[in-house]
Design an enzyme around this catalytic site. Structure first.
Site, short mmCIF file in Angstrom:
data_model
loop_
_atom_site.label_atom_id
_atom_site.label_comp_id
_atom_site.label_asym_id
_atom_site.label_seq_id
_atom_site.Cartn_x
_atom_site.Cartn_y
_atom_site.Cartn_z
N CYS A 237 0.86 -1.18 0.00
CA CYS A 237 0.00 0.00 0.00
C CYS A 237 0.90 1.24 0.00
O CYS A 237 1.76 1.39 0.88
CB CYS A 237 -0.90 0.00 1.23
SG CYS A 237 -1.87 1.52 1.39
N ASP B 35 -0.48 -5.61 0.41
CA ASP B 35 -1.80 -5.90 -0.17
C ASP B 35 -1.69 -7.21 -0.93
O ASP B 35 -0.61 -7.57 -1.40
CB ASP B 35 -2.20 -4.79 -1.14
CG ASP B 35 -2.71 -3.55 -0.42
OD1 ASP B 35 -3.30 -3.69 0.66
OD2 ASP B 35 -2.50 -2.44 -0.95
N GLU C 72 5.96 -15.48 -22.49
CA GLU C 72 6.73 -16.59 -21.95
C GLU C 72 6.38 -16.68 -20.47
O GLU C 72 6.46 -15.70 -19.73
CB GLU C 72 8.22 -16.35 -22.17
CG GLU C 72 9.08 -17.57 -21.91
CD GLU C 72 9.30 -17.80 -20.45
OE1 GLU C 72 9.19 -18.95 -19.98
OE2 GLU C 72 9.53 -16.80 -19.74
N HIS D 126 -4.93 -0.06 -5.75
CA HIS D 126 -5.56 -1.20 -6.44
C HIS D 126 -5.97 -0.88 -7.87
O HIS D 126 -5.68 -1.64 -8.80
CB HIS D 126 -6.81 -1.65 -5.66
CG HIS D 126 -6.53 -2.16 -4.30
ND1 HIS D 126 -5.26 -2.35 -3.80
CD2 HIS D 126 -7.38 -2.53 -3.29
CE1 HIS D 126 -5.34 -2.82 -2.56
NE2 HIS D 126 -6.60 -2.92 -2.24
N GLU D 127 -6.68 0.21 -8.05
CA GLU D 127 -7.18 0.54 -9.39
C GLU D 127 -6.00 0.71 -10.35
O GLU D 127 -5.99 0.17 -11.45
CB GLU D 127 -8.00 1.84 -9.36
CG GLU D 127 -9.33 1.74 -8.64
CD GLU D 127 -9.22 2.12 -7.16
OE1 GLU D 127 -8.09 2.11 -6.61
OE2 GLU D 127 -10.26 2.44 -6.55
#
Ligand SMILES: [Ca+2]
Ligand SMILES: [Ca+2]
Ligand SMILES: [Ca+2]
Ligand SMILES: [Ca+2]
Ligand SMILES: [Ca+2]
Ligand SMILES: [Ca+2]
Ligand SMILES: [Ca+2]
Ligand SMILES: [Ca+2]
Ligand SMILES: [Ca+2]
Ligand SMILES: [Ca+2]
Ligand SMILES: [Ca+2]
Ligand SMILES: [Ca+2]
Ligand SMILES: [Ca+2]
Ligand SMILES: [Ca+2]
Ligand SMILES: [Ca+2]
Ligand SMILES: [Ca+2]
Lengths: 154, 154, 154, 154, 154, 154, 154, 154, 154, 154
Positions: J52, J59, J75, J93-94
């Site tokens: 975070c 996270d 690969e 996150h986004e």
């Protein structure tokens, strides 16, 4: 990365006071760091509770919110406080669910928003509310919310 | 095989009238064709309904009955009619569940009997009743009834 | 390895005729290649069907058989033919299930045997039969059969 | 039947006021109509919420209560109001769960009682509390509460 | 930590050749770094395959191995190669499963060992094998292997 | 909020008598407080029962009703009483399910309505009924009802 | 209600003889009491069995049939007898499944029909058959049949 | 209530620095407010990660810890930091799992402790570790951890 | 029925030798007995294994094949032998999955074909391959393959 | 087959150093051996972790990546190292989820790509991110990712 998008927030990390009602709650927003593409964000909030306006007894719901951000993302701590602000608020299921959605729409001006409100049963018959602002935008992927229909016992 | 065990029954295959109450219902029994060994029989009855004695409104339950027969087996059609006879009968959950078990015990004189009554939620809180006549007899196998605990929503 | 244990079998690989009744069916056995230790063998037979002796209509069951072999293992093709031989045989659920177990016991002389018969519902109420020859032998591990209890709809 | 067992209750069917705290809440009890046998009663309450005493933010739990009644049953509406009375009450998970159990024990003087408190995650790590008054009484059947362990995502 | 326990291994990290048969496969062991306490280790191997000694056609199994180590742990890469070495090996289900267990016992001299072999169906009837060296040692915890019983279709 | 929408109701909170038949039952409606947007409402009623018109024996169903309200919402207590009024009513599955839907359509004049009737098995073969008034209105989201297909045993 | 629609049936309630083959079986039909609207009916038949035309050994299938009735409904007892009539009938999976569908189409002249045949595995590889008469009619709702794909073990 | 039990803690609510290794991490404890009874506490930590000491690549585990507190409870934030401190720590699965348990035992001096470590697969074969300090204390209830065995695909 | 469609087959019922490679394997076909309608056929093969061309170690996959036959059906025993022929064949996941599909297309000239290859994890990350020859033909029904996404542990 | 496609890779089989950040990580690509057809590839990575950027705490996410390759395949070992390189990287996150997708797009120039990021809950409310480059190409099949919505407890 884009961590300066959070610099104007009032709540993150500080000692935020719990708002007493939805009216007092402030939804904050931050710039969408990926605003040049369309993507969807889902919040799952299984800890929602409000009061029945007829009896004053607590109601409970599991909420799932999907939206396609435009210029703004919702700041997640302010979202939590906003949802918590319904704790002492009287509201019918249909009305309350759509009201939550509308506040998010007003704040975020998203390209699209969907809210599923899955209420715990009363009188043996639960109510679910399904709202969205219209068709999912072309080319955007939003999987099913996948919350099980109530099944009684057995 | 042992198909002559059914020769004295009154209900099987005939035009049986639905009994109006548990008192009117007649539980029939047939000789246990394997009485020299211990085994368990499970009936699962997800279609049980009675009335709340306070409000007159219908209650629903999923019942599971396990027993180790002695000299007698319950005749299955009479069991169904007996369970159906609670449809217009007022009964609290705890009392009703144990009462069903006791009628079976009176009729069958089983070596052992267990009843699980899994009632649909009222006021958001379901009641389950777990009754048995004592320890499972030594050397007998009875698997868990495996009815899910109520989970609300989400 | 121990592949010579199968040398006296009549059915394996040949053109075996389907037996017309349980009486005609021959359960074959082979020497247990690990007879110096205790272990359990499970057969799961979800394709069992017989006839109702009262109405002649087909009944269906899901059978699970656990046993701790002594000197003998059941030959699996003969087991399949034996189970299939009930296809045109009239039998009540309780009686039929225990009868299957007893034929296996007669043939195999196992250290222990358990049979679960999970019958499809008739009149909305399925019957399950749970039989074993007594306590699981000391030090032997037999996990639960784990067949779900019938749940109706929803 | 035994419907006169409810004649002295103050809350059932009336206009009961929601108690403001666990201290104000009154747990009512009714005579056990089947007190001559041992059986277990399960209440499942997925709508429990209290406050974190450090931060004042809401906590949520799914509670399952099993008990073997002696002379008394808990009256279910008073149980609901008692559980609801924690809504504005600050309590740590371990302490709160055991406290709920102890109030029930004080009121009901049951032959045995078990409480499972399954709390929603905080910091990504949920806490579950498992309390019982000792061994299940001999000959009584109480199936597993069967609440899933938290699994994160995926 | 205890990373020097792996210093004498021949396979880890090197260019290990796949053994052509169970006889050629070498199970390696490393000292148990927690040998002063009892604990259980589970390996789940859903990729096991051997050949039917009668027809030469492939058989498949899902294996779960639990053991309580004494002085030795199995080295996991050698375990994988040992299991893979059955790929061109003819073996009946009962014999093969117990044989895998016995090789592990010979190598590891564990305080206790259990093996569950869950074979894919042949002729519509799968075989499961459940073997252990005796009672779980006192005070040791080994949860159920929890592999579903075969259910056919529907 | 919009709590005055309930002011003209006759049943909510009062001592409502249970209607003896669907004909006697009165479905009440309240103004839709969010009538300017399209959203869907789901009621899940796993406690539905009626009578077989041929045999008089009880039938059971799990009903799920989705609708997009226009000017009116159904009042949930009157919906419950309406559904309960089929308790002593003879009806075939196909006809009964569509009839429930039609009564709701007559009362609510919804923009769209869907009803799924999932009946408990008779003769080993359950019937499900799927009815809707036509395509889901453009831009409205209604997730699958997600009631499992009947699977027999195993 | 519409109970006179059954007045011309030959089998309902009487002593119907089991037909010996699909050719002998008579599918009966009754007028659709809701023929002015489009709705779908689902029958789930997990008890289907036929014979392999090459080996004579039994095959088993789980069948799910969806149709949109026109003027006619299938009478459910005759449907059961028709499905049972395959018990001694030799048929390959692909051919048999479509043949069942075609007989229903011939008799019912439905607006649309779908049949899913989910066969038990042979040689470790089950066959599923998915047939429908074309696109689902506009505005009709038919949920997925939701029968799990075969998964082997583990 | 007992909220003063937290008065001597150093981490709760403050700006705690993330410890760089298990050795640096400080597990804090608080007095058990219900120390006069036996109950169990479960922590579920699905976010555990460490490093493979041979390759340096990350390993992942889902940990479940059950304990029966004596005089002390673990402070939950310090537990989280302790678990996080393995992020850059090299450890084999068997050793690491037992080490986590032992640190908790050293700090808490619990009446009993159990740890289940469910590691993600390496080489297609996951390892699970099951450790406890001995038999569950008499009269204490600890339900199964209920973490699914790995199943591969399908 | 149509059992003469199998008269020219070489493998069914005979002593077929296992082909050593996909090149040696012969896919046989039989006339489609229902070629005048469109329907889909699903084969589920959870027992697929090949070799990694880089390391020579076994790979495993769960394959699901859907096709809409034109003039030909695949003969199921030849399909099994074809799939088994990959047992000693080196192939990457992406390439191998599409190659299986293409061989079926060459042999069957189907109206449409879909293959899902669900490979067991390597390095903690499984690969799934989804191939089809284009849109599902108009009016044909093919339900989702419904194989769960890999979820790691917990 | 097409095994020479891997000849220019730097990482496969060698002693690859773990990259310290996403910027250092090198995604490698190999020629698509089936580039003349459209098919989809799914990678499921349940072991993703980052930090975070506000608190520095770890996270966790479960990632599922679907793409339709054009000239290149990713690969798989370099993909794993790329995902692992976020271990000490701060990211919201986004932003993080979309960034992972964009790196793959830059390297692979796929015909289409979708990424689902399913993050573990923070503050009781998990975030999921759903991104794709636009509509699935015509005629390509990509099944749902099927990752369950977070459900809290119960
Ligand atoms: Ca950016
Ligand atoms: Ca309720
Ligand atoms: Ca041997
Ligand atoms: Ca039900
Ligand atoms: Ca009484
Ligand atoms: Ca959390
Ligand atoms: Ca050590
Ligand atoms: Ca039935
Ligand atoms: Ca089945
Ligand atoms: Ca009509
Ligand atoms: Ca098979
Ligand atoms: Ca599998
Ligand atoms: Ca792996
Ligand atoms: Ca034909
Ligand atoms: Ca996980
Ligand atoms: Ca919940």
């Amino acid at each position: 990365m884009s961590d300066n998008i959070y610099q104007n927030l009032t709540m993150l990390g500080g000692d935020t006071k719990q708002p007493a009602s939805p009216e007092e709650a402030v939804l904050e927003r931050v710039p969408n760091p990926q605003a040049d593409v369309n993507y969807a964000v889902r919040f799952t909030a299984p800890e929602f509770t409000s009061l029945c306006p007829m009896t004053g007894q607590p109601d409970f719901a599991h909420l799932v919110i999907d939206y396609v951000p435009g210029d703004w993302l919702v700041e997640s701590k302010s979202l939590k406080l906003f949802l918590t602000s319904f704790r002492n608020h009287g509201a019918f299921h249909e009305d309350c669910s759509v009201t939550v959605a509308r506040r998010l729409i007003d704040t975020l001006e998203p390209r699209w928003l969907r809210l599923g409100g899955y209420w715990y049963p009363r009188g043996g018959i639960p109510i679910d509310i399904f709202y969205q602002t219209g068709e999912v935008p072309a080319g955007v992927w939003v999987p099913d919310q996948g919350v099980s229909t109530y099944r009684g016992r057995g």
